[in-house]
Scaffold this active site. Structure first.
Site, short mmCIF file in Angstrom:
data_model
loop_
_atom_site.label_atom_id
_atom_site.label_comp_id
_atom_site.label_asym_id
_atom_site.label_seq_id
_atom_site.Cartn_x
_atom_site.Cartn_y
_atom_site.Cartn_z
N ASP A 8 0.80 -1.24 0.00
CA ASP A 8 0.00 0.00 0.00
C ASP A 8 0.83 1.29 0.00
OD1 ASP A 8 -1.89 -1.96 0.28
OD2 ASP A 8 -2.88 -1.12 2.04
N LYS A 106 -6.98 -4.82 -3.15
CA LYS A 106 -7.72 -5.33 -1.99
C LYS A 106 -8.65 -4.25 -1.46
CE LYS A 106 -4.15 -4.00 1.27
NZ LYS A 106 -4.99 -3.07 2.06
N CYS A 151 -1.98 -2.50 7.55
CA CYS A 151 -1.86 -3.41 6.41
C CYS A 151 -0.57 -4.21 6.40
CB CYS A 151 -2.11 -2.66 5.12
SG CYS A 151 -3.85 -2.14 5.05
C1 VGL Z 1 -4.64 0.97 5.63
C2 VGL Z 1 -6.19 1.90 7.03
C3 VGL Z 1 -7.18 1.78 6.09
C4 VGL Z 1 -3.23 0.54 5.41
C5 VGL Z 1 -5.60 0.85 4.66
O1 VGL Z 1 -2.80 0.44 4.24
O2 VGL Z 1 -2.52 0.29 6.41
N1 VGL Z 1 -4.96 1.49 6.82
N2 VGL Z 1 -6.86 1.25 4.89
#
Ligand code: VGL
Ligand code: ZN
Length: 209
Positions: A8, A106, A151
């Site tokens: 991410d 995702k 994540c």
């Molecule tokens: C994430 C919060 C919401 C992350 C993704 O990538 O850690 N955190 N969505």
């Protein structure tokens, strides 16, 4: 066979983005440094529909940081982030994108969140990451990205449970730290998960691993 998994590393998680991770802009340079040392580089991408139930503004009278029950699970509400096909959802501009061979998305189901790159938070559906890694014969997984306490953590815990030998590249991760110490506690949890070994990028790039 070893692979590098970038979790991410997207514009919305960088300073100035919708859900900024403090110092989140420090991880792309670490990723760029490590990519040439791997035959296979794969990225995950948080990729939410606009009506995603993890967004506080999709609920009446809720704000980021509030908790709800979602699909039977406790869910923290977040600012709207990583909406499909928006600039914020794109992989960070500072990443050497031409070295990333595959991207797995995702969080695409509006009714459930997906912190792990492997499964949604209820472990109900797989994302396809496991199949891609199996197709490449990956046994050792080096993980870095955002955010350490969400994540990265859940991706690493699942990877350990799935039997990969997991190396968390600590200096390539940054945490949200909604509560102080969350990121450090997450690293400890990853260590305790057994297969997870925490390393510095210099150890990886220097051939120590
Ligand atoms: C994430 C919060 C919401 C992350 C993704 O990538 O850690 N955190 N969505
Ligand atoms: Zn998200």
């Amino acid at each position: 066979m070893k692979a590098l998994l970038l979790v991410d590393i997207q514009n919305d998680f960088l300073p100035g983005g919708a859900l900024p991770v403090p110092d989140g802009d420090q991880v792309a340079p670490v990723a760029n440094l490590l990519m040439p040392h791997f035959d296979f580089v794969i990225a995950t991408q948080d990729w939410h529909p606009a009506n995603h139930a993890s967004f506080a503004d999709n609920h009446a009278q809720k704000k980021p940081g509030d908790r709800i029950i979602l699909s039977g699970l406790s869910q923290i509400l977040w600012p709207r982030h990583c909406v499909q096909n928006t600039p914020g959802a794109q992989l960070a501009a500072g990443l050497q994108l031409d070295r990333i061979q595959k991207t797995v998305q995702k969080g695409t189901d509006a009714a459930i969140d997906s912190y792990s790159g492997f499964f949604d938070n209820g472990h109900r559906r797989r994302t396809g990451l496991q199949d891609v890694l199996a197709g490449q014969g990956v046994t050792n997984l080096y993980v870095l990205g955002l955010a350490t306490d969400y994540c990265v953590k859940f991706t690493v815990l699942d990877a350990c449970a799935l039997g990969y030998r997991v190396f968390v590249v600590v200096d390539g991760c940054r945490g949200v730290n909604l509560a102080p110490g969350d990121a450090a506690a997450a690293l400890e949890e990853m260590r305790r998960a057994g297969a997870a070994v925490v390393v510095q990028s210099g150890q990886v790039a220097g051939g120590g691993h």
